[in-house]
Design an enzyme around this catalytic site. Structure first.
Site, PDB file in Angstrom:
ATOM      1  N   SER A 149       0.854  -1.186   0.000  1.00 19.73           N
ATOM      2  CA  SER A 149       0.000   0.000   0.000  1.00 19.73           C
ATOM      3  C   SER A 149       0.884   1.228   0.000  1.00 19.73           C
ATOM      4  CB  SER A 149      -0.876   0.012   1.266  1.00 19.73           C
ATOM      5  OG  SER A 149      -1.542   1.250   1.423  1.00 19.73           O
ATOM      6  N   TYR A 162      -1.337   0.843  10.509  1.00 20.79           N
ATOM      7  CA  TYR A 162      -1.321   0.295   9.147  1.00 20.79           C
ATOM      8  C   TYR A 162      -0.040   0.710   8.433  1.00 20.79           C
ATOM      9  CZ  TYR A 162      -3.274  -1.042   4.582  1.00 20.79           C
ATOM     10  OH  TYR A 162      -3.508  -1.620   3.353  1.00 20.79           O
TER      11      TYR A 162
END
Length: 265
Positions: A149, A162
């Site tokens: 990501s 995250y």
């Protein structure tokens, strides 16, 4: 993005290429498994939810297996199934299983959520890689593809857990590329930005209204199929071509925390 033309691909062998796709019960994993089957690959799609895998198998004809990437025993079953299905050789492992939990700042971190993200995004990817790398080596034409990501490359407020997990997965891919240098194994990292899928933001935020608000006013966020298109291109490119790191975002997104929004969309 379209896959390389037939003229650009290596001469076909008598058997199709083979892949394991993790996180295949929804979103990008599901779209990628379906796309690779359409490309002519033999695919073993894995995830925890058996009923969703059954629907995917019926739709695409892929093989499926319920696997929890955080469990040693479950991943051992996966390795045994690869041996059974593909004769102990495997061309690609596509790591999509992962996800985000919560948006609390680091000062208010929920450590259970942080641990859950690390277990799935990092240790799950390590566990599956360790179990299947021997089969990838035996293929003589291997790929380890990690769907990370932009969060692994760009910090943003509320993203620290995250950010840390995906940065860990990014470093795993980077280290593997060095460790496997000289072997016929590509290590590929695809890092998407904003992708609208049915579950990612819902799981992260726990509320459908909050999940929908993430995309309010954003023109054409990426779809799971957009990402599957990029993954397909990377895996089907001539094997001497390695896409070390590809960042893919919607046009409306300039950075993880910078997104153009318009009223009425």
């Amino acid at each position: 993005m379209t896959s390389p033309s037939a003229a650009d691909r290596p001469a076909p062998s008598s058997a199709p290429l083979t892949a394991v796709v993790t996180g295949a019960s929804s979103g990008i994993g599901r779209a990628t498994a379906a796309r690779l089957v359409a490309d002519g690959w033999r695919v073993l799609a894995i995830a925890r939810r058996e009923e969703r895998l059954a629907a995917l198998a019926e739709e695409t004809g892929c093989e499926v297996l319920a696997v929890d990437v955080t469990s040693d025993d479950s991943v051992a079953d996966l390795a045994a199934r690869v041996e059974e299905l593909f004769g102990g050789t495997l061309n690609a492992v596509v790591h999509v299983a992962g996800g985000a939990l919560g948006v609390e700042p680091a000062a208010e971190a929920d450590l259970e959520k942080w641990q859950g993200m690390y277990e799935t995004n990092v240790l799950g990817a390590v566990r599956v890689t360790r179990a299947l790398l021997p089969a990838v080596r035996r293929s003589g034409r291997g790929d380890l593809l990690f769907l990370t990501s932009v969060a692994g490359h760009e910090a943003y407020p509320g993203g620290s857990g995250y950010n840390a997990a995906k940065a860990g997965e990014h470093m795993l891919a980077s280290a593997l590329r060095l460790e496997l240098n000289g072997e016929p194994i590509r290590v590929i990292e695809i890092a998407p930005g904003m992708v609208r899928t049915e579950e990612f933001s819902l799981v992260r935020l726990g509320d459908q209204g909050k999940a929908d608000a993430v995309y309010d006013g954003v023109e054409n966020p990426l779809t799971a199929e957009d990402c599957a298109d990029v993954l397909s291109y990377a895996l089907n490119a001539p094997h001497h071509v390695n896409l070390d790191l590809v960042t893919v975002r919607p046009l409306a997104q300039a950075a993880a925390h910078r997104v153009a929004r318009h009223q009425g969309l």
